[in-house]
Design an enzyme around this catalytic site. Structure first.
Site: not given
Ligand code: NDP
Length: 310
Positions: A230, A259, A277
């Site tokens: 994001r 966006e 995006h």
């Molecule tokens: P997941 O929940 O599987 O993975 C997110 C990861 O981020 C986890 O491993 C989590 O680990 C880590 N994380 C969360 N908060 C933090 C933090 N503060 N610092 C460091 N690491 C962090 O989500 P997905 O892989 O399914 O999706 C990830 C994101 O990708 C979505 O939320 C969305 O915003 C974005 N996305 C963008 C798209 C686009 O069109 N560009 C399309 C689809 C998704 P932990 O909890 O251990 O920190």
């Protein structure tokens, strides 16, 4: 009799058609008087959401019978999850079905940013090749270290692909995982140890400006940023300045803070590759996302557990 739902915004065409065929749907964005429409919808218990507009406590209070918010997309940063929890409203999203397409897009950004393929194509199309000679040399990706900030479902799909391209993987999450990749304790350490910092965390308050001047300084003038998460996760104006001043080597961006508005200064940068995006934007993936959004609503109305609660 069809169940009644409220739809917040226009979204993926095929999914909108399904929602309108399979439910009696109130289209909130088309209502001439939003407050009156919400008043008339006060008895509804299901909401289908598309896009970036906020689903906050105020909207939930206007729909006191609401039991489920079914989101189109895996990212739910636009929904106030705490407010939903307080009101015992289930929130669902569309994880996993988009992993491959988003990971493909992330790899495309890594390749295009380091190899400058879009810029070299622009050079050819501008007719420069015969007069100015070969396009300047770019940077290879094989052997480089990809630091994944947010190694979740999508991050792991990116890691697999990057390894096939000969890249080394490291990562940072708040919680260490049992994966065969080295772990860095914070984003600065990850940036310091990486050639390419790839951001794929969720958005929202917890990750706001996680990638800031400190992280970009650690990445350094030979380092690249790729963001498919994001826009809010990066301090966008600082990133812009670092690109302009060549304090980092380049950036590949699929997402932006406001966006579809992108600061115009980005347009003229030769060291940035910019996508509107599109990471999940394929016919197949958008259909799969919509099918999951609709399935969660049907399961809820059938009194069954939803498939993908957040
Ligand atoms: P997941 O929940 O599987 O993975 C997110 C990861 O981020 C986890 O491993 C989590 O680990 C880590 N994380 C969360 N908060 C933090 C933090 N503060 N610092 C460091 N690491 C962090 O989500 P997905 O892989 O399914 O999706 C990830 C994101 O990708 C979505 O939320 C969305 O915003 C974005 N996305 C963008 C798209 C686009 O069109 N560009 C399309 C689809 C998704 P932990 O909890 O251990 O920190």
């Amino acid at each position: 009799m069809k169940h009644e739902i409220i739809i917040t915004a226009a979204g993926h065409k095929g999914t909108l058609e399904r929602l309108q065929n399979e439910f009696t749907a109130l289209k909130l964005w088309q209502a001439p008087d939003r407050d009156a429409a919400l008043k008339a919808a006060a008895h509804l218990r299901a909401l289908a959401h598309f896009g970036h507009s906020k689903v906050d406590g105020k909207l939930m209070d206007a729909l006191p019978k609401l039991k489920i918010i079914s989101n189109f997309g895996v990212g739910v940063d636009q929904i106030d999850l705490e407010a939903a929890k307080q009101r015992s409203i289930i929130v669902t999203n569309t994880p996993d079905v988009l992993n491959d397409c988003v990971a493909d897009c992330a790899m495309a950004l890594v390749l295009n940013t380091l190899r400058k393929f879009p810029q070299s194509e622009g050079y050819l199309r501008s007719g420069f090749w015969p007069t100015r000679g070969p396009y300047p040399l770019a940077t290879s990706i094989g052997g480089k270290t990809l630091g994944i900030l947010g190694l979740g479902r999508i991050g792991e799909a990116i890691a697999k692909r990057a390894q096939a391209f000969g890249m080394k993987i490291r990562y940072h999450n708040r919680n260490k995982k049992s994966v065969p990749y080295p772990y860095d304790a914070d984003p600065v350490a990850l940036a310091k140890n990486s050639d390419v910092l790839l951001i794929v965390t969720p958005g929202g308050a917890g990750t706001a400006k996680l990638v800031n001047a400190k992280v970009l300084d650690a990445l350094g003038p030979q380092g690249y940023v790729v963001n498919v998460a994001r826009g809010s996760v990066v301090d966008e104006l600082v990133l812009l300045r670092y690109l302009q001043e060549k304090k980092i080597a380049g950036a590949g961006l699929d997402v932006f803070e406001h966006e579809p508005k992108v600061p115009a200064e980005f347009y003229s940068l030769d060291n940035a590759v910019l996508f509107p995006h599109v990471a999940s934007a394929t016919v197949e993936t958008r259909k799969a996302m919509g099918d999951l959004q609709v399935e969660n609503l049907h399961l809820h109305f059938a009194g069954k557990p939803v498939k993908t609660p957040v």
